[in-house]
Design a protein around this motif. Sequence first.
Motif, PDB file in Angstrom:
ATOM      1  N   UNK A  23       0.721  -1.371  -0.110  1.00  0.00           N
ATOM      2  CA  UNK A  23      -0.044   0.072   0.045  1.00  0.00           C
ATOM      3  C   UNK A  23       0.787   1.035   0.062  1.00  0.00           C
ATOM      4  N   UNK A  24       2.193   1.197   0.240  1.00  0.00           N
ATOM      5  CA  UNK A  24       2.840   2.241   0.607  1.00  0.00           C
ATOM      6  C   UNK A  24       3.061   2.957  -0.623  1.00  0.00           C
ATOM      7  N   UNK A  25       3.670   2.455  -1.919  1.00  0.00           N
ATOM      8  CA  UNK A  25       3.777   3.244  -3.115  1.00  0.00           C
ATOM      9  C   UNK A  25       2.498   3.736  -3.767  1.00  0.00           C
ATOM     10  N   UNK A  26       1.308   3.208  -3.552  1.00  0.00           N
ATOM     11  CA  UNK A  26      -0.137   3.724  -3.812  1.00  0.00           C
ATOM     12  C   UNK A  26      -0.246   5.003  -3.101  1.00  0.00           C
ATOM     13  N   UNK A  27       0.140   4.734  -1.860  1.00  0.00           N
ATOM     14  CA  UNK A  27      -0.169   6.032  -1.096  1.00  0.00           C
ATOM     15  C   UNK A  27       0.563   7.393  -1.497  1.00  0.00           C
ATOM     16  N   UNK A  28       1.995   6.928  -1.809  1.00  0.00           N
ATOM     17  CA  UNK A  28       2.926   7.973  -2.326  1.00  0.00           C
ATOM     18  C   UNK A  28       2.407   8.468  -3.683  1.00  0.00           C
ATOM     19  N   UNK A  29       2.023   7.666  -4.471  1.00  0.00           N
ATOM     20  CA  UNK A  29       1.606   8.107  -5.859  1.00  0.00           C
ATOM     21  C   UNK A  29       0.346   9.089  -5.678  1.00  0.00           C
ATOM     22  N   UNK A  30      -0.790   8.730  -4.842  1.00  0.00           N
ATOM     23  CA  UNK A  30      -1.803   9.389  -4.550  1.00  0.00           C
ATOM     24  C   UNK A  30      -1.554  10.636  -3.999  1.00  0.00           C
ATOM     25  N   UNK A  31      -0.521  10.747  -3.064  1.00  0.00           N
ATOM     26  CA  UNK A  31      -0.227  11.951  -2.500  1.00  0.00           C
ATOM     27  C   UNK A  31       0.716  12.749  -3.319  1.00  0.00           C
ATOM     28  N   UNK A  32       1.463  12.490  -4.229  1.00  0.00           N
ATOM     29  CA  UNK A  32       2.252  13.296  -4.948  1.00  0.00           C
ATOM     30  C   UNK A  32       1.514  13.786  -6.354  1.00  0.00           C
ATOM     31  N   UNK A  33       0.672  12.803  -7.014  1.00  0.00           N
ATOM     32  CA  UNK A  33      -0.093  13.257  -8.364  1.00  0.00           C
ATOM     33  C   UNK A  33      -1.441  13.549  -8.092  1.00  0.00           C
ATOM     34  N   UNK A  34      -2.292  12.671  -7.214  1.00  0.00           N
ATOM     35  CA  UNK A  34      -3.498  12.905  -7.227  1.00  0.00           C
ATOM     36  C   UNK A  34      -4.208  13.782  -6.240  1.00  0.00           C
ATOM     37  N   UNK A  35      -3.513  13.867  -5.152  1.00  0.00           N
ATOM     38  CA  UNK A  35      -3.980  14.749  -4.325  1.00  0.00           C
ATOM     39  C   UNK A  35      -4.045  16.477  -4.869  1.00  0.00           C
ATOM     40  N   UNK A  36      -2.946  16.645  -5.374  1.00  0.00           N
ATOM     41  CA  UNK A  36      -3.043  17.976  -5.889  1.00  0.00           C
ATOM     42  C   UNK A  36      -4.020  18.295  -7.026  1.00  0.00           C
ATOM     43  N   UNK A  37      -4.304  17.355  -7.768  1.00  0.00           N
ATOM     44  CA  UNK A  37      -5.505  17.365  -8.689  1.00  0.00           C
ATOM     45  C   UNK A  37      -6.730  17.363  -7.925  1.00  0.00           C
ATOM     46  N   UNK A  38      -6.793  16.623  -6.970  1.00  0.00           N
ATOM     47  CA  UNK A  38      -8.042  16.598  -6.391  1.00  0.00           C
ATOM     48  C   UNK A  38      -8.563  17.924  -5.770  1.00  0.00           C
ATOM     49  N   UNK A  39      -7.429  18.535  -5.068  1.00  0.00           N
ATOM     50  CA  UNK A  39      -7.399  19.823  -4.366  1.00  0.00           C
ATOM     51  C   UNK A  39      -7.753  21.020  -5.288  1.00  0.00           C
ATOM     52  N   UNK A  40      -7.335  20.698  -6.772  1.00  0.00           N
ATOM     53  CA  UNK A  40      -7.378  21.866  -7.607  1.00  0.00           C
ATOM     54  C   UNK A  40      -8.843  21.814  -8.263  1.00  0.00           C
ATOM     55  N   UNK A  41      -9.543  20.832  -8.237  1.00  0.00           N
ATOM     56  CA  UNK A  41     -10.730  20.460  -8.749  1.00  0.00           C
ATOM     57  C   UNK A  41     -11.671  21.132  -7.529  1.00  0.00           C
ATOM     58  N   UNK A  42     -11.356  20.950  -6.352  1.00  0.00           N
ATOM     59  CA  UNK A  42     -12.180  21.345  -5.248  1.00  0.00           C
ATOM     60  C   UNK A  42     -12.331  22.888  -5.110  1.00  0.00           C
ATOM     61  N   UNK A  43     -11.143  23.424  -5.409  1.00  0.00           N
ATOM     62  CA  UNK A  43     -10.993  24.897  -4.845  1.00  0.00           C
ATOM     63  C   UNK A  43     -11.108  26.106  -6.301  1.00  0.00           C
ATOM     64  N   UNK A  44     -10.786  25.257  -7.256  1.00  0.00           N
ATOM     65  CA  UNK A  44     -10.877  26.005  -8.534  1.00  0.00           C
ATOM     66  C   UNK A  44     -12.014  26.182  -9.084  1.00  0.00           C
ATOM     67  N   UNK A  45     -12.699  27.128  -9.216  1.00  0.00           N
ATOM     68  CA  UNK A  45     -13.991  27.206  -9.783  1.00  0.00           C
ATOM     69  C   UNK A  45     -13.827  28.079 -11.434  1.00  0.00           C
ATOM     70  N   UNK A  46     -14.423  27.444 -12.196  1.00  0.00           N
ATOM     71  CA  UNK A  46     -14.429  27.752 -13.645  1.00  0.00           C
ATOM     72  C   UNK A  46     -15.636  28.993 -13.841  1.00  0.00           C
ATOM     73  N   UNK A  47     -14.865  30.078 -14.652  1.00  0.00           N
ATOM     74  CA  UNK A  47     -15.698  31.287 -15.055  1.00  0.00           C
ATOM     75  C   UNK A  47     -16.883  30.817 -15.973  1.00  0.00           C
ATOM     76  N   UNK A  48     -18.255  31.296 -15.804  1.00  0.00           N
ATOM     77  CA  UNK A  48     -18.970  30.808 -16.569  1.00  0.00           C
ATOM     78  C   UNK A  48     -18.909  31.337 -18.060  1.00  0.00           C
ATOM     79  N   UNK A  49     -19.202  30.615 -19.021  1.00  0.00           N
ATOM     80  CA  UNK A  49     -18.924  30.860 -20.113  1.00  0.00           C
ATOM     81  C   UNK A  49     -20.076  31.894 -21.006  1.00  0.00           C
ATOM     82  N   UNK A  50     -19.815  32.939 -21.187  1.00  0.00           N
ATOM     83  CA  UNK A  50     -20.549  33.972 -21.739  1.00  0.00           C
ATOM     84  C   UNK A  50     -20.109  34.322 -23.389  1.00  0.00           C
TER      85      UNK A  50
END
Length: 157
Positions: A23-50
Motif C-alpha cells: 500500500x505504501x507506493x500507492x499512497x505515495x503516488x496518490x499523495x504526489x499526483x492525485x492529491x494536488x489534482x483533487x485539491x485543484x478541482x475542489x478549490x478552483x472554480x471555472x468562470x461561466x461561459x459568456x
Amino acid sequence: MPASSSNSASPANATVQQGKGLWRPFVVVFATLLAPLVAAVLFYQLDSFDPAPIPLHELSPVPPISALLVNDHILAGAEFLGKGQLKGPEDIAYDPNSQLIYTGCEDGWIKRVTVNESSANSLVENWVNTGGRPLGLVVGHNNELIVADGYKTLLSQ
C-alpha cells in the motif's frame, strides 16, 4: 511453549507487514499526483461561459461605399485614343514590335489602334470580328494575338 508461540506469531506479522508494504507506493503516488489534482478541482472554480454578442451592425445593410477622387487633375494631361470609336473596350494588348494597341470591344470587334504623334492623328480600325465578346487579349511569344472570348469556346477533337 513460549518459543513455539513466538514462531507462530512471526509468520502472521510478516504477512501483515508485507501488506503494508504494498500500500505504501500507492499512497505515495496518490499523495504526489492525485492529491494536488483533487485539491485543484475542489478549490478552483471555472468562470461561466459568456458568448460574445452578435454584432448586428455588421450584418445590417450598409449603403455602398463610393470611391472618392483623390486627385481631380490626374487625367489633366492625358489624351484619349479612339474616343467615340471604341464601344465598350474590355482589355488592351500592346505589341512593342509593331507599336500597335489591340483592344476587344463589346460588339465582337478586335480593334487595332495605330498611335501617332497625337491622339487626333491616331488610326482606329476594325481588325477581326470574333462573333463573340473578346474579354482578354495578350501578345504571345511569336507575336500572335491570343484572345479570351466570353462567348466562344474551343472544342478539341
